[in-house]
Design an enzyme around this catalytic site. Structure first.
Site, short mmCIF file in Angstrom:
data_model
loop_
_atom_site.label_atom_id
_atom_site.label_comp_id
_atom_site.label_asym_id
_atom_site.label_seq_id
_atom_site.Cartn_x
_atom_site.Cartn_y
_atom_site.Cartn_z
N SER A 15 0.82 -1.21 0.00
CA SER A 15 0.00 0.00 0.00
C SER A 15 0.86 1.26 0.00
O SER A 15 2.01 1.26 0.42
CB SER A 15 -0.89 0.03 1.25
OG SER A 15 -1.69 -1.12 1.31
N1 SAH Z 1 0.05 -4.95 3.80
C1 SAH Z 1 0.53 -5.68 2.66
C2 SAH Z 1 -0.51 -5.57 1.58
C3 SAH Z 1 -0.47 -6.71 0.64
S1 SAH Z 1 -1.79 -6.74 -0.53
C4 SAH Z 1 1.87 -5.13 2.25
O1 SAH Z 1 2.31 -4.12 2.83
O2 SAH Z 1 2.55 -5.69 1.40
C5 SAH Z 1 -2.96 -7.79 0.26
C6 SAH Z 1 -2.47 -9.15 0.63
O3 SAH Z 1 -3.58 -9.87 1.15
C7 SAH Z 1 -1.94 -9.98 -0.53
O4 SAH Z 1 -0.65 -10.42 -0.24
C8 SAH Z 1 -2.93 -11.14 -0.64
O5 SAH Z 1 -2.33 -12.35 -1.05
C9 SAH Z 1 -3.45 -11.22 0.78
N2 SAH Z 1 -4.77 -11.84 0.94
C10 SAH Z 1 -5.87 -11.70 0.15
N3 SAH Z 1 -6.88 -12.42 0.65
C11 SAH Z 1 -6.43 -13.03 1.78
C12 SAH Z 1 -7.00 -13.91 2.73
N4 SAH Z 1 -8.28 -14.30 2.65
N5 SAH Z 1 -6.24 -14.35 3.75
C13 SAH Z 1 -4.94 -13.97 3.86
N6 SAH Z 1 -4.33 -13.15 2.98
C14 SAH Z 1 -5.07 -12.67 1.97
#
Ligand code: SAH
Length: 218
Positions: A68
């Protein structure tokens, strides 16, 4: 040296990021500002994105996922209102950057990621950087992590169609859940759910764009 940028250049880019993108836009929690000044965001991005690590935008982390925008990380963390006694659940570890920020401001951080490769890379970065208050697992975080509940705060880094009941159930009282909600990319709101004395309230904060929260059915 990291690539063609010196450590001094990376640190000054980070301080500028906090002054211009975070503090100037109204983030006031000193612990959050200190965490954003401390965590080396450039360690969490892909090597080819190093020069953009402190830019005012999200970046790809591979697997169609994104880290993000710095302001959004700071703002979501501030909304949790965590302190060193807090136990926080994060859903969507991704590259681990938000996890590190949470580990700076909270006592214990539990984090769940559904993509094993992202999870492994994130955990090894966090260990290398010395965070010993993070426990993680690979799985579907939309159901929370009942073994470790209740949590003082839950931060979801992917957008849900609606607030999952399981997460509200796993909040302590008082407890705060911050989650992007919306069925479409262009129609998401960051929602703050507060639970206290048996009452649950929801407030929409501002529009956001997050990757979708996967569920076991999707
Ligand atoms: N805060 C993270 C944001 C990553 S984007 C950062 O700083 O990098 C969102 C993430 O959520 C992705 O890696 C995706 O694989 C994960 N995600 C999506 N659905 C999910 C779920 N149901 N359980 C666990 N992770 C999930």
């Amino acid at each position: 040296m990291s690539g063609r940028l010196t450590d001094t250049q990376l640190i000054s880019a980070r301080m500028r990021m906090v002054d211009e993108q975070i503090a100037r836009r109204g983030i006031y929690d000193q612990a959050v500002l200190a965490a954003m000044r401390t965590v080396p965001r450039h360690e969490f991005v892909r090597p080819e994105d190093l020069a953009q690590a402190y830019g005012d935008h999200p970046l790809s982390i591979g697997h169609d996922q994104t880290i993000s925008q710095p302001y959004v990380v700071a703002s979501m963390t501030q909304e949790l209102g965590a302190n060193k006694n807090s136990r926080i659940l994060e859903i969507g570890t991704g590259c681990g950057y938000q996890t590190a920020i949470l580990a700076e401001v909270a006592g214990l951080v539990y984090t769940i990621e559904c993509i094993p490769e992202l999870f492994r890379a994130a955990m090894s970065r966090l260990v290398k950087l010395g965070y010993n208050n993070v426990t993680g697992t690979v799985g579907d975080g939309s159901r929370g992590w009942s073994e470790h509940a209740p949590f003082d705060g839950i931060l979801v880094a992917a957008a849900a169609a609606e607030v999952p009941d399981a997460l509200v159930d796993q909040l302590a009282e008082p407890g705060r859940l911050i989650i992007p909600v919306g069925r479409h990319l262009l129609d998401q709101q960051l929602v703050l759910v507060k639970k206290s004395e048996g009452q649950v309230s929801q407030t929409a904060l501002y529009g956001v764009r997050f990757v979708p929260l996967r569920t076991s059915e999707s």
